[in-house]
Structure formats: structure tokens, C-alpha cells
Motif scaffolding. Structure first.
Motif: not given
Length: 469
Positions: A422-446
Motif C-alpha cells: 500500500g505505499i505508493p511506488a512514487n514515494r519509495l526509491t531504493s539503491e544498493g551500495y555493496g560494501e562501500s559504506q561500512p558502519i563497523a569493522s569488517n575484521s570481526t564477526s560482530k
């Protein structure tokens, strides 16, 4: 002759300053009636006759006058000042020069071609005429043995004067010399006085008004307008009627005022609805100086810069009600007066989005994420004018190309679920950024777990009408 002179003088005094017209193409036909006098005296040299023109005006001694209507004529204008005339006269002859004779009957049929000299006098009311013609004359039936009966044609010369004292009537005076070749004693002068009536003018447009009096001779018209038409019958002739095909009023130069507002229809921008002169004939119901057809609030006074609406802002958000898509709820100008999600709301959306789970290495949403998606849906539904952007992110495991593809597919899956619910399609956009914008370290599992996420933000750079599915 003295009496005749008095008649002529009186006529000149009475009508001398009248502008008149004569027999011409506009009045080609004429009928004349009058009296005539026959005089034999000034036509010879032997008694009882005198020399030519001798005692020419001696009416008492020599003129034979029948005291009754004794001359009638019909004439027709030919052109170039020429008039052809045919007439007849009768008389009673009792004077032959100086000698009295027994009563003889006199009959004459006369024809002449006359030329008017009026043009030489600048077209005035005096109309001199010269003419030539012929007659057939009968004289006889008397008891006088010394006068031989006479019956033969004569050759005539004519001098005359017409005094035009109106457009159609003239006093006529004329003198003809009638020359008889075979009977010398029958030569004579015939004088006449009478009235001529002319008529039968040209009427090109057939409206019953002669062209000479018709100010519009090519178009049929009415007598009250001197032959000019009044097509719409409003009493205003077409030449002076600004709207000749629509009945109107004299105060509006013949144009109508359909709505009765005092403004003629051609000048009235709203001819079917009564208005004001200031509004060019259009109404201004609320009196705010903005005509109703351009007033967004015709029943509420408001300034022109606000299209005639009052400056109202019921929710106090700084966006006028006329431009506020959410006039009952405070919002922002950037969102057309509707509320925008706060930082807290966006954070709440992202708390729910963190719990959206996908199958391993797939974009398929796991069933246990249904409750989180419904919460996201409910929050988005409250902000009906906001465009949300769904972001997909991955950790660094796997190739960059694979991670970018997977992040786009997962963001698109969330968008698709929301659209389907029910959310109108023209009110939603989507995009994938892969691994380019991490918010934590990829060195640990957490850290890698935190990087594998879906985030929701506000898309302020795109208008809804330009958003693609």
C-alpha cells in the motif's frame, strides 16, 4: 399679361431662396397642365396681321384665350439636359390679328425636344428652356368665310421658363412659334402658362426611396433613415450602429447589454453575468478587487497576490492554507505544509530495518521479518508526502561486484514488499551500495553483521513526480 407678370413676381419672391431640383434622371417623368393663348398678329406684314414680333405682348387685342384648362403634356427626361415632350391643346379662335371672326375651333398635338439652360445658371431655381419640334394643327368649323379651314403640320420653335419652387413642382411659361408652310395665314404664336409635376425617380435598391433622396442607394433601407437600413431593428441605422446585427440601445451605440450592468457586451468580459466597470463587466462577489473568474476564493475577500484568498494558516506552520496540502497539521514548507519525519522517526525506522533478515546469499526476505516490515509500513503511512530512500549494504566478504548486486536486490525486495502493501511506488526509491559504506569493522564477526543491513533515509532531492519504480 399684367396679371401674368404679377404671378411670376410673386412666385419669385416666395420661392426665390428655396433649394430645388429640376427634371432629370432622378425625376424623369413630368406631367403639365395649364392654359394657352393663340396669337396670329405678329406673324405677317399685311392687315389684319402685323410684322414678326409686332405687338408681341398685346394680349388684350390679339390673344385668343380659352378660360379653362386647355393644355396638357407628358414629358420624359432623356439625358444631357434634354427632355422630350408630347402634349395637346385646345382653344377657341375669335381674333385673327386686328379682326374679329366667328368662333373657330382650335386643336393641336405637339411634340418637342427641349434643352434646359439651367446648368449655365449654376443649377438655380430658374430654368430657361429652348426647344424645337412640330405640331399637327386643326383650325376651322367656323362660319367666317374669310378664314379658310386649316389642317396640316407645323414646324415649331420654343422658348420657355420653368420656375422650380419645390423638388417636384414648377411654374411653366412658354412661347412657341408654329410655322405653316402651305398656309401663310395660319402661322401663329402659341403661349402657355401652367404647372409641371415631375416624378418617377431611380430607385436602385428598390426600397421605395428615390436615389436622389436615398443616402444608401445601393442597400434597401427605411424612410426614417433616408433610405439606409437598420438590420437589427433597434431604431439605430446601421451606419451609426456599432453592433448592426444585434439589437441594442442608443446609449451603447446600438450594442446590447445582455446582463444589464451598464456595460455594452463588446466591452464586457462577462456579458452574461452582471459585473462592475472596474472589473470590465465581470462580478467581484467578495469585493476584494479580484474578479470572480480569477478569484480562488470568490466568497472570501483576499489580496490579488494571494489570488483573491485570505492569508490563512490554520495549523500555524508558515504555509498558507491555499498551498498547504495538510492544512490541519503543522508541517514544513519543503513538504508543502505536511509534516516530515523527525530524526527520532528515522531512527525508529532504522531500528526496525535492522531486524529485516534475508536468506543466506539471497534477496529473499525471511518470514520472521514480517512484523518489522509492518511497523516500517505504518510509520511511512503517517507521512504521506515524504519520499523514503531504502539502502542496501553488505560486509566485505565476497567480491565487490557480487556484494553490490546483492545489496541492490535486497533493497529492492524491501521496496517491493512496501509497495505491495500500500505505499505508493512514487514515494519509495531504493539503491544498493555493496560494501562501500561500512558502519563497523569488517575484521570481526560482530562488525560484519552490523554492516549487513538495510537503512531507510529521506530522499529530499527527488520530487515524487520524477521518481521511478
Amino acid at each position: 399679361m399684367k396679371h401674368l407678370s404679377k404671378i411670376v413676381l410673386a412666385t419669385l419672391l416666395v420661392f426665390g431662396f428655396t433649394s430645388v431640383k429640376a427634371q432629370d434622371a432622378n425625376n424623369p417623368w413630368g406631367i403639365g397642365v395649364g392654359v394657352n393663348a393663340v396669337d396670329f398678329f405678329p406673324t405677317g406684314n399685311d392687315s389684319p396681321l402685323g410684322g414678326y414680333f409686332d405687338e408681341y405682348f398685346n394680349s388684350g387685342d390679339h390673344w385668343n384665350v380659352l378660360p379653362a384648362l386647355s393644355k396638357i403634356s407628358v414629358s420624359r427626361y432623356i439625358g444631357a439636359g434634354l427632355v422630350a415632350e408630347l402634349g395637346g391643346t385646345i382653344n377657341q379662335i375669335d381674333k385673327y390679328g386686328d379682326r374679329s371672326i366667328s368662333d373657330l375651333s382650335y386643336y393641336s398635338v405637339d411634340g418637342s425636344l427641349d434643352y434646359s439652360l439651367r446648368a449655365m445658371l449654376n443649377g438655380g431655381w430658374i430654368d430657361p428652356v429652348i426647344g424645337v419640334g412640330g405640331s399637327y394643327v386643326w383650325i376651322g368649323d367656323g362660319d367666317d368665310e374669310d378664314f379658310e379651314n386649316f389642317s396640316q403640320p407645323t414646324l415649331n420653335g420654343k422658348l420657355g421658363l420653368n420656375f422650380w419652387f419645390s423638388d417636384n413642382i414648377a411654374l411653366t411659361l412658354e412661347s412657341r412659334y408654329k410655322h405653316a408652310f402651305d398656309a401663310e395665314g395660319a402661322r401663329h404664336f402659341q403661349h402657355a402658362a401652367g404647372i409641371k409635376f415631375i416624378f418617377g425617380g431611380a430607385d436602385t435598391d428598390g426600397d421605395g426611396i428615390y436615389d436622389k433622396d436615398d443616402e444608401c442607394p445601393e442597400v434597401a433601407g427605411l424612410p426614417e433613415f433616408n433610405g439606409c437600413p437598420d438590420t437589427d431593428g433597434d431604431g439605430i441605422e446601421d451606419r451609426q450602429d456599432a453592433c448592426p446585427n444585434e439589437a441594442g440601445l442608443a446609449e451603447f451605440d446600438g450594442c446590447p447589454d445582455t446582463d444589464g450592468d451598464g456595460i455594452a457586451d463588446p466591452d464586457d468580459e462577462c456579458p452574461e453575468v452582471a459585473g462592475t466597470a472596474e472589473m470590465n463587466g465581470c462580478p467581484d462577489a467578495d469585493g476584494d478587487g479580484v474578479k470572480d473568474s480569477e478569484d480562488d476564493c470568490p466568497d472570501e475577500a483576499g489580496p490579488a497576490e494571494n489570488n483573491g484568498c485570505p492569508f490563512e494558516d490554520k495549523d500555524g506552520d508558515g504555509v498558507l492554507d491555499k498551498d498547504d496540502e495538510c492544512p490541519e497539521v503543522a508541517g514544513t514548507a519543503a513538504n508543502n505544509g505536511c509534516p516530515e519525519p523527525t530524526v527520532e522517526v528515522v531512527n525508529e525506522l532504522n531500528e526496525y530495518s535492522k531486524t529485516v533478515l534475508f536468506d543466506l546469499n539471497k534477496a529473499t526476505i525471511r518470514p520472521e521479518s514480517e512484523e518489522a516490515l509492518e511497523s516500517i509500513h505504518d510509520i511511512m503511512h503517517e507521512y504521506s508526502n515524504t519520499i523514503f530512500h531504502i539502502e542496501g549494504h553488505t560486509d566485505s566478504q565476497g567480491s565487490d561486484e557480487y556484494n553490490l548486486k546483492l545489496s541492490k536486490e535486497r533493497a529492492a525486495s524491501v521496496r517491493e514488499w512496501l509497495v505491495n502493501n500500500g505505499i505508493p511506488a512514487n514515494r519509495l526509491t531504493s539503491e544498493g551500495y555493496g560494501e562501500s559504506q561500512p558502519i563497523a569493522s569488517n575484521s570481526t564477526s560482530k562488525g560484519r553483521q552490523e554492516n549487513r543491513r538495510v537503512e531507510i533515509s529521506l530522499d529530499k532531492d527527488k520530487e515524487m513526480k520524477n521518481t521511478n519504480n
